[in-house]
Design an enzyme around this catalytic site. Sequence first.
Site, PDB file in Angstrom:
ATOM      1  N   THR A  12     -30.379 -12.111 -48.897  1.00 10.44           N
ATOM      2  CA  THR A  12     -29.495 -12.184 -50.059  1.00 10.44           C
ATOM      3  C   THR A  12     -28.456 -13.278 -49.842  1.00 10.44           C
ATOM      4  O   THR A  12     -28.047 -13.518 -48.711  1.00 10.44           O
ATOM      5  CB  THR A  12     -28.805 -10.808 -50.233  1.00 10.44           C
ATOM      6  OG1 THR A  12     -29.816  -9.830 -50.441  1.00 10.44           O
ATOM      7  CG2 THR A  12     -27.840 -10.792 -51.402  1.00 10.44           C
ATOM      8  N   THR A  57     -27.468 -19.180 -49.715  1.00 10.48           N
ATOM      9  CA  THR A  57     -28.235 -20.071 -48.840  1.00 10.48           C
ATOM     10  C   THR A  57     -29.716 -19.713 -48.871  1.00 10.48           C
ATOM     11  O   THR A  57     -30.584 -20.590 -48.819  1.00 10.48           O
ATOM     12  CB  THR A  57     -27.704 -20.014 -47.391  1.00 10.48           C
ATOM     13  OG1 THR A  57     -26.284 -20.081 -47.423  1.00 10.48           O
ATOM     14  CG2 THR A  57     -28.232 -21.169 -46.564  1.00 10.48           C
ATOM     15  N   ASP A  92     -32.669 -14.982 -43.890  1.00 16.16           N
ATOM     16  CA  ASP A  92     -31.435 -14.408 -44.431  1.00 16.16           C
ATOM     17  C   ASP A  92     -30.245 -15.298 -44.065  1.00 16.16           C
ATOM     18  O   ASP A  92     -30.306 -16.055 -43.090  1.00 16.16           O
ATOM     19  CB  ASP A  92     -31.251 -12.993 -43.864  1.00 16.16           C
ATOM     20  CG  ASP A  92     -30.457 -12.091 -44.798  1.00 16.16           C
ATOM     21  OD1 ASP A  92     -29.808 -12.599 -45.733  1.00 16.16           O
ATOM     22  OD2 ASP A  92     -30.475 -10.860 -44.580  1.00 16.16           O
ATOM     23  N   ASP A  99     -22.436 -14.844 -42.729  1.00 15.75           N
ATOM     24  CA  ASP A  99     -21.058 -15.302 -42.986  1.00 15.75           C
ATOM     25  C   ASP A  99     -20.457 -15.944 -41.742  1.00 15.75           C
ATOM     26  O   ASP A  99     -19.650 -16.859 -41.839  1.00 15.75           O
ATOM     27  CB  ASP A  99     -20.211 -14.119 -43.444  1.00 15.75           C
ATOM     28  CG  ASP A  99     -20.832 -13.471 -44.662  1.00 15.75           C
ATOM     29  OD1 ASP A  99     -21.150 -14.201 -45.612  1.00 15.75           O
ATOM     30  OD2 ASP A  99     -21.053 -12.245 -44.653  1.00 15.75           O
ATOM     31  N   GLY A 110     -21.997 -10.363 -49.530  1.00 15.82           N
ATOM     32  CA  GLY A 110     -22.663  -9.977 -50.786  1.00 15.82           C
ATOM     33  C   GLY A 110     -22.928  -8.479 -50.874  1.00 15.82           C
ATOM     34  O   GLY A 110     -23.650  -8.043 -51.776  1.00 15.82           O
ATOM     35  N   GLU A 145     -30.280  -5.445 -45.687  1.00  8.07           N
ATOM     36  CA  GLU A 145     -30.607  -6.638 -44.886  1.00  8.07           C
ATOM     37  C   GLU A 145     -30.855  -6.254 -43.428  1.00  8.07           C
ATOM     38  O   GLU A 145     -31.797  -6.746 -42.798  1.00  8.07           O
ATOM     39  CB  GLU A 145     -29.462  -7.653 -44.968  1.00  8.07           C
ATOM     40  CG  GLU A 145     -29.322  -8.294 -46.338  1.00  8.07           C
ATOM     41  CD  GLU A 145     -28.106  -9.201 -46.463  1.00  8.07           C
ATOM     42  OE1 GLU A 145     -28.194 -10.186 -47.201  1.00  8.07           O
ATOM     43  OE2 GLU A 145     -27.073  -8.936 -45.825  1.00  8.07           O
ATOM     44  N   LYS A 162     -20.333 -21.983 -40.974  1.00  6.69           N
ATOM     45  CA  LYS A 162     -20.459 -20.564 -40.577  1.00  6.69           C
ATOM     46  C   LYS A 162     -20.378 -20.357 -39.061  1.00  6.69           C
ATOM     47  O   LYS A 162     -20.359 -19.223 -38.597  1.00  6.69           O
ATOM     48  CB  LYS A 162     -21.792 -19.998 -41.086  1.00  6.69           C
ATOM     49  CG  LYS A 162     -22.060 -20.174 -42.569  1.00  6.69           C
ATOM     50  CD  LYS A 162     -21.157 -19.297 -43.390  1.00  6.69           C
ATOM     51  CE  LYS A 162     -21.444 -19.346 -44.868  1.00  6.69           C
ATOM     52  NZ  LYS A 162     -22.704 -18.823 -45.278  1.00  6.69           N
TER      53      LYS A 162
HETATM   54  C1  5RP Z   1     -25.088 -10.752 -48.276  1.00  2.27           C
HETATM   55  C2  5RP Z   1     -25.094 -11.526 -47.014  1.00  2.27           C
HETATM   56  C3  5RP Z   1     -25.308 -12.995 -47.127  1.00  2.27           C
HETATM   57  O1  5RP Z   1     -26.505 -13.326 -46.499  1.00  2.27           O
HETATM   58  C4  5RP Z   1     -24.153 -13.714 -46.493  1.00  2.27           C
HETATM   59  O2  5RP Z   1     -22.974 -13.283 -47.144  1.00  2.27           O
HETATM   60  C5  5RP Z   1     -24.295 -15.232 -46.624  1.00  2.27           C
HETATM   61  O3  5RP Z   1     -24.237 -15.599 -47.959  1.00  2.27           O
HETATM   62  P1  5RP Z   1     -24.175 -17.121 -48.411  1.00  2.27           P
HETATM   63  O4  5RP Z   1     -25.449 -17.744 -47.931  1.00  2.27           O
HETATM   64  O5  5RP Z   1     -24.052 -17.068 -49.916  1.00  2.27           O
HETATM   65  O6  5RP Z   1     -22.972 -17.745 -47.784  1.00  2.27           O
HETATM   66  O7  5RP Z   1     -24.939 -11.041 -45.931  1.00  2.27           O
HETATM   67  O8  5RP Z   1     -24.713  -9.429 -48.034  1.00  2.27           O
END
Ligand code: 5RP
Length: 234
Positions: free
Chosen positions: A30, A33, A86, A89, A102, A108, A126
Amino acid sequence: MDDRGERLKERVALEAAKMVRNGTIVGLGTGSTVAPAIAELGRRVREEGLKIIGIPTSYQAAMLAQANGITARTLDDVSKIDIAIDGADEVDPDKNLIKGRGAAHTREKIVDSWAELFVVVVDDSKLVEHLGEKFPVPVEVLPFAVHPVTKTLQAMGGDPELRMGVKKDGPVITDQGNMIIDVRFAEIKDPKALEARLNNIPGVVENGLFVGLAHLVLVGTADEGGKSIVRRID
Ligand code: 5RP
């Protein structure tokens, strides 16, 4: 996110999508990215005849799979996951992660931990030396238990905050119907111990510390000339 960030996400997502082989079962993460990786897998399905089954980790991932023509199933339908892709953050030098911005970290973690190969896709913003530098740790909690869990998190030295909705009044409700408490810790010295301790609080469903789960991290970054490249952390 600026143009550079978007470019790096796209670059790293394409690299991860290339790793997916024909006939495999793919955990679909989710976030922003992994979204272009799902789109690229859809393109490969349509244009190259790639055959895969996707296991989405959220409503967002399920909707993206459907929009991109990827067959989606649940964990009940499969006996293994070959590869999961996946986002994260935060990523520390040992490939430990904070996830859950998210609010999808519970599903996940189930999907990612079950995958034979768990590939994390991030841009270079990150990367951190220590987890918790930038992001709080998201903790999914049964609504019934929000008050006592908050008190327990405070007693552990954390600074908990119930996550509130955007374009919705009141708290964020997860895909499982629970709430999220984001907890800041001054220092996370032992992520593995903290992960276990948080999950041991009655009423906690799952937290966003992913310790020892990632096999490979693909980092979108730029070389000295400013060209987008992907760095691997094996
Ligand atoms: C959702 C997540 C996402 O994978 C994480 O927040 C990274 O998101 P992004 O790629 O939009 O920065 O853990 O629960």
